[in-house]
Design a protein around this motif. Structure first.
Motif, PDB file in Angstrom:
ATOM      1  N   SER A 288       0.820  -1.207   0.000  1.00  0.00           N
ATOM      2  CA  SER A 288       0.000   0.000   0.000  1.00  0.00           C
ATOM      3  C   SER A 288       0.859   1.265   0.000  1.00  0.00           C
ATOM      4  CB  SER A 288      -0.954   0.004   1.208  1.00  0.00           C
ATOM      5  OG  SER A 288      -0.237  -0.133   2.433  1.00  0.00           O
ATOM      6  N   ASP A 289       2.123   1.141  -0.390  1.00  0.00           N
ATOM      7  CA  ASP A 289       3.013   2.292  -0.492  1.00  0.00           C
ATOM      8  C   ASP A 289       2.473   3.284  -1.525  1.00  0.00           C
ATOM      9  OD1 ASP A 289       5.449   3.855  -1.598  1.00  0.00           O
ATOM     10  OD2 ASP A 289       6.290   2.826   0.141  1.00  0.00           O
ATOM     11  N   ARG A 290       2.647   4.576  -1.258  1.00  0.00           N
ATOM     12  CA  ARG A 290       2.112   5.588  -2.168  1.00  0.00           C
ATOM     13  C   ARG A 290       2.820   5.594  -3.523  1.00  0.00           C
ATOM     14  NH1 ARG A 290       4.713   8.757   1.879  1.00  0.00           N
ATOM     15  NH2 ARG A 290       6.465  10.047   1.150  1.00  0.00           N
ATOM     16  N   PHE A 291       3.985   4.970  -3.608  1.00  0.00           N
ATOM     17  CA  PHE A 291       4.702   4.867  -4.881  1.00  0.00           C
ATOM     18  C   PHE A 291       4.581   3.476  -5.499  1.00  0.00           C
ATOM     19  CE2 PHE A 291       7.672   7.966  -2.580  1.00  0.00           C
ATOM     20  CZ  PHE A 291       7.053   9.089  -3.133  1.00  0.00           C
ATOM     21  N   SER A 292       3.681   2.642  -4.991  1.00  0.00           N
ATOM     22  CA  SER A 292       3.671   1.225  -5.381  1.00  0.00           C
ATOM     23  C   SER A 292       3.348   1.020  -6.861  1.00  0.00           C
ATOM     24  CB  SER A 292       2.695   0.431  -4.508  1.00  0.00           C
ATOM     25  OG  SER A 292       1.369   0.911  -4.663  1.00  0.00           O
ATOM     26  N   PHE A 293       2.625   1.943  -7.480  1.00  0.00           N
ATOM     27  CA  PHE A 293       2.348   1.806  -8.915  1.00  0.00           C
ATOM     28  C   PHE A 293       3.654   1.767  -9.707  1.00  0.00           C
ATOM     29  CE2 PHE A 293       1.676   3.549 -13.147  1.00  0.00           C
ATOM     30  CZ  PHE A 293       0.609   2.802 -13.612  1.00  0.00           C
ATOM     31  N   SER A 294       4.549   2.689  -9.401  1.00  0.00           N
ATOM     32  CA  SER A 294       5.850   2.727 -10.073  1.00  0.00           C
ATOM     33  C   SER A 294       6.687   1.507  -9.717  1.00  0.00           C
ATOM     34  CB  SER A 294       6.604   4.008  -9.698  1.00  0.00           C
ATOM     35  OG  SER A 294       5.905   5.152 -10.134  1.00  0.00           O
ATOM     36  N   HIS A 295       6.607   1.084  -8.450  1.00  0.00           N
ATOM     37  CA  HIS A 295       7.372  -0.083  -8.015  1.00  0.00           C
ATOM     38  C   HIS A 295       6.961  -1.324  -8.802  1.00  0.00           C
ATOM     39  CE1 HIS A 295       7.499   2.138  -3.883  1.00  0.00           C
ATOM     40  NE2 HIS A 295       8.383   2.628  -4.746  1.00  0.00           N
ATOM     41  N   ARG A 296       5.661  -1.521  -8.969  1.00  0.00           N
ATOM     42  CA  ARG A 296       5.171  -2.699  -9.689  1.00  0.00           C
ATOM     43  C   ARG A 296       5.565  -2.639 -11.160  1.00  0.00           C
ATOM     44  NH1 ARG A 296       0.696  -1.690  -6.046  1.00  0.00           N
ATOM     45  NH2 ARG A 296       0.499  -3.439  -4.584  1.00  0.00           N
ATOM     46  N   LEU A 297       5.588  -1.447 -11.708  1.00  0.00           N
ATOM     47  CA  LEU A 297       5.975  -1.285 -13.109  1.00  0.00           C
ATOM     48  C   LEU A 297       7.421  -1.744 -13.317  1.00  0.00           C
ATOM     49  CD1 LEU A 297       4.835  -0.080 -15.803  1.00  0.00           C
ATOM     50  CD2 LEU A 297       6.001   2.043 -15.173  1.00  0.00           C
ATOM     51  N   LEU A 298       8.300  -1.353 -12.410  1.00  0.00           N
ATOM     52  CA  LEU A 298       9.687  -1.785 -12.486  1.00  0.00           C
ATOM     53  C   LEU A 298       9.824  -3.265 -12.153  1.00  0.00           C
ATOM     54  CD1 LEU A 298      12.728  -1.404 -12.713  1.00  0.00           C
ATOM     55  CD2 LEU A 298      12.718  -0.385 -10.418  1.00  0.00           C
ATOM     56  N   ALA A 299       9.120  -3.711 -11.123  1.00  0.00           N
ATOM     57  CA  ALA A 299       9.219  -5.108 -10.690  1.00  0.00           C
ATOM     58  C   ALA A 299       8.831  -6.079 -11.799  1.00  0.00           C
ATOM     59  CB  ALA A 299       8.338  -5.337  -9.466  1.00  0.00           C
ATOM     60  N   ALA A 300       7.970  -5.651 -12.704  1.00  0.00           N
ATOM     61  CA  ALA A 300       7.470  -6.535 -13.753  1.00  0.00           C
ATOM     62  C   ALA A 300       8.568  -7.000 -14.709  1.00  0.00           C
ATOM     63  CB  ALA A 300       6.358  -5.836 -14.547  1.00  0.00           C
ATOM     64  N   VAL A 301       9.688  -6.269 -14.784  1.00  0.00           N
ATOM     65  CA  VAL A 301      10.763  -6.677 -15.695  1.00  0.00           C
ATOM     66  C   VAL A 301      11.943  -7.298 -14.953  1.00  0.00           C
ATOM     67  CG1 VAL A 301      10.112  -4.969 -17.425  1.00  0.00           C
ATOM     68  CG2 VAL A 301      11.841  -4.374 -15.710  1.00  0.00           C
TER      69      VAL A 301
ATOM     70  N   GLY B   5       2.739   0.420   4.209  1.00  0.00           N
ATOM     71  CA  GLY B   5       2.914   1.602   3.391  1.00  0.00           C
ATOM     72  C   GLY B   5       4.339   2.109   3.383  1.00  0.00           C
ATOM     73  N   HIS B   6       4.466   3.424   3.278  1.00  0.00           N
ATOM     74  CA  HIS B   6       5.770   4.071   3.153  1.00  0.00           C
ATOM     75  C   HIS B   6       6.290   4.391   4.551  1.00  0.00           C
ATOM     76  CE1 HIS B   6       8.532   5.838   0.208  1.00  0.00           C
ATOM     77  NE2 HIS B   6       8.715   6.850   1.031  1.00  0.00           N
ATOM     78  N   GLU B   7       6.784   3.366   5.249  1.00  0.00           N
ATOM     79  CA  GLU B   7       7.169   3.529   6.647  1.00  0.00           C
ATOM     80  C   GLU B   7       8.169   2.447   7.053  1.00  0.00           C
ATOM     81  OE1 GLU B   7       3.512   3.243   8.764  1.00  0.00           O
ATOM     82  OE2 GLU B   7       2.849   1.508   7.603  1.00  0.00           O
ATOM     83  N   TRP B   8       8.745   2.625   8.248  1.00  0.00           N
ATOM     84  CA  TRP B   8       9.870   1.801   8.666  1.00  0.00           C
ATOM     85  C   TRP B   8       9.532   0.332   8.893  1.00  0.00           C
ATOM     86  CZ3 TRP B   8      14.848   2.821   8.221  1.00  0.00           C
ATOM     87  CH2 TRP B   8      15.248   4.156   8.116  1.00  0.00           C
ATOM     88  N   ALA B   9       8.362   0.031   9.429  1.00  0.00           N
ATOM     89  CA  ALA B   9       8.049  -1.371   9.756  1.00  0.00           C
ATOM     90  C   ALA B   9       8.122  -2.276   8.531  1.00  0.00           C
ATOM     91  CB  ALA B   9       6.682  -1.467  10.432  1.00  0.00           C
ATOM     92  N   PRO B  10       7.462  -1.938   7.411  1.00  0.00           N
ATOM     93  CA  PRO B  10       7.629  -2.796   6.228  1.00  0.00           C
ATOM     94  C   PRO B  10       9.034  -2.741   5.641  1.00  0.00           C
ATOM     95  CG  PRO B  10       6.226  -0.892   5.737  1.00  0.00           C
ATOM     96  CD  PRO B  10       6.405  -0.936   7.210  1.00  0.00           C
ATOM     97  N   TRP B  11       9.705  -1.605   5.763  1.00  0.00           N
ATOM     98  CA  TRP B  11      11.071  -1.516   5.238  1.00  0.00           C
ATOM     99  C   TRP B  11      11.998  -2.484   5.957  1.00  0.00           C
ATOM    100  CZ3 TRP B  11      11.171   4.560   5.508  1.00  0.00           C
ATOM    101  CH2 TRP B  11      10.330   5.066   4.498  1.00  0.00           C
ATOM    102  N   LEU B  12      11.815  -2.611   7.270  1.00  0.00           N
ATOM    103  CA  LEU B  12      12.653  -3.550   8.017  1.00  0.00           C
ATOM    104  C   LEU B  12      12.372  -4.985   7.593  1.00  0.00           C
ATOM    105  CD1 LEU B  12      14.743  -4.151  10.177  1.00  0.00           C
ATOM    106  CD2 LEU B  12      12.913  -4.091  11.889  1.00  0.00           C
ATOM    107  N   ARG B  13      11.121  -5.319   7.334  1.00  0.00           N
ATOM    108  CA  ARG B  13      10.794  -6.676   6.866  1.00  0.00           C
ATOM    109  C   ARG B  13      11.415  -6.935   5.488  1.00  0.00           C
ATOM    110  NH1 ARG B  13       5.726  -5.241   9.087  1.00  0.00           N
ATOM    111  NH2 ARG B  13       4.784  -4.921   7.035  1.00  0.00           N
ATOM    112  N   LEU B  14      11.377  -5.925   4.641  1.00  0.00           N
ATOM    113  CA  LEU B  14      12.003  -6.066   3.323  1.00  0.00           C
ATOM    114  C   LEU B  14      13.508  -6.272   3.456  1.00  0.00           C
ATOM    115  CD1 LEU B  14      10.073  -3.185   1.526  1.00  0.00           C
ATOM    116  CD2 LEU B  14       9.800  -5.634   1.068  1.00  0.00           C
ATOM    117  N   TRP B  15      14.108  -5.522   4.344  1.00  0.00           N
ATOM    118  CA  TRP B  15      15.543  -5.630   4.596  1.00  0.00           C
ATOM    119  C   TRP B  15      15.910  -7.028   5.062  1.00  0.00           C
ATOM    120  CZ3 TRP B  15      19.959  -3.601   3.500  1.00  0.00           C
ATOM    121  CH2 TRP B  15      21.063  -3.638   4.361  1.00  0.00           C
TER     122      TRP B  15
END
Length: 221
Positions: free
Chosen positions: A173-186, A198-208
């Motif tokens: 639910s990140d506010r930039f997720s449309f662009s992220h998915r566009l890049l992720a597709a390739v 969303g655009h916050e530390w808790a999901p960023w830490l999980r991604l890390w």
């Protein structure tokens, strides 16, 4: 450009340096406070971390790539690091991509978390043309800086071997997720991480943590 070096072994340099670039209003200390350094050390991963105070002023002055190269990347190579990876959050992800775009040979790979990817009108137009893999690279009315970056990112669809391995992570639910998915597709599926949030530390830490578990710097590619 201030930075802090956290070594895996205080007595010697590791083979791999991972350079962390913060978001627009964050600092190197936030990587410590939010558990990013601890996540590496808890897993006893033998890499050195360089936390860089790459604040918005460098981007506004269009000096981010020049300063990172002169004060972080080139010195790291001169010191003898065999591998240099970049990891950036939001604006730091944008800076990581800009640097890899202009100095691909100096970077072994990069992981961008919820990266800012420029104005949203260009990604929307690319999507209307079928995505990065079918877009012809032209967009006359687009911002020149955004266009150059997306043209380079387009290369991950047809000439990925000419670019450093790119990993992306984002909150669904990140506010930039449309662009992220566009890049992720390739990108290969194993180089894309998506988690709730969303655009916050808790999901960023999980991604890390997912990126650390993959340990891509250990791959010959």
């Amino acid at each position: 450009m201030d930075s802090f070096l956290d070594r895996a072994d205080s007595a010697r340099r590791a083979d791999t340096l991972l350079v962390l670039l913060p978001g627009a209003y964050d600092t190197p200390q936030d990587f410590i406070d939010q558990g990013f350094v601890k996540a590496v050390r808890d897993q006893r991963i033998p890499i050195d971390l360089q936390l860089v105070d790459a604040h918005t002023g460098y981007y506004t002055a269009q000096q981010i790539v020049e300063r990172l190269m002169a004060e972080v990347i080139a010195p790291a190579r001169a010191e003898g690091y065999a591998r240099v990876w970049l990891a950036g959050i939001s604006l730091g992800g944008y800076g990581s991509l800009l640097l890899a775009h202009q100095h691909a040979s100096m970077i072994n790979g990069l992981f961008v978390m919820a990266p800012f990817l420029g104005r949203r009108d260009l990604p929307a137009a690319i999507a209307q043309r079928g995505g990065l893999s079918t877009w012809d690279g032209h967009m006359p009315q687009a911002d020149g800086h955004d266009l150059a970056l997306w043209q380079w990112l387009r290369g991950y669809s047809d000439s990925p071997s000419e670019r450093p391995p790119l990993y992306i992570g984002y909150g669904e639910s990140d506010r930039f997720s449309f662009s992220h998915r566009l890049l992720a597709a390739v990108l290969p599926a194993e180089r894309v991480f998506a988690v709730p949030g969303g655009h916050e530390w808790a999901p960023w830490l999980r991604l890390w943590q997912r990126f650390l578990s993959a340990r891509p710097w250990e791959s010959p590619s």
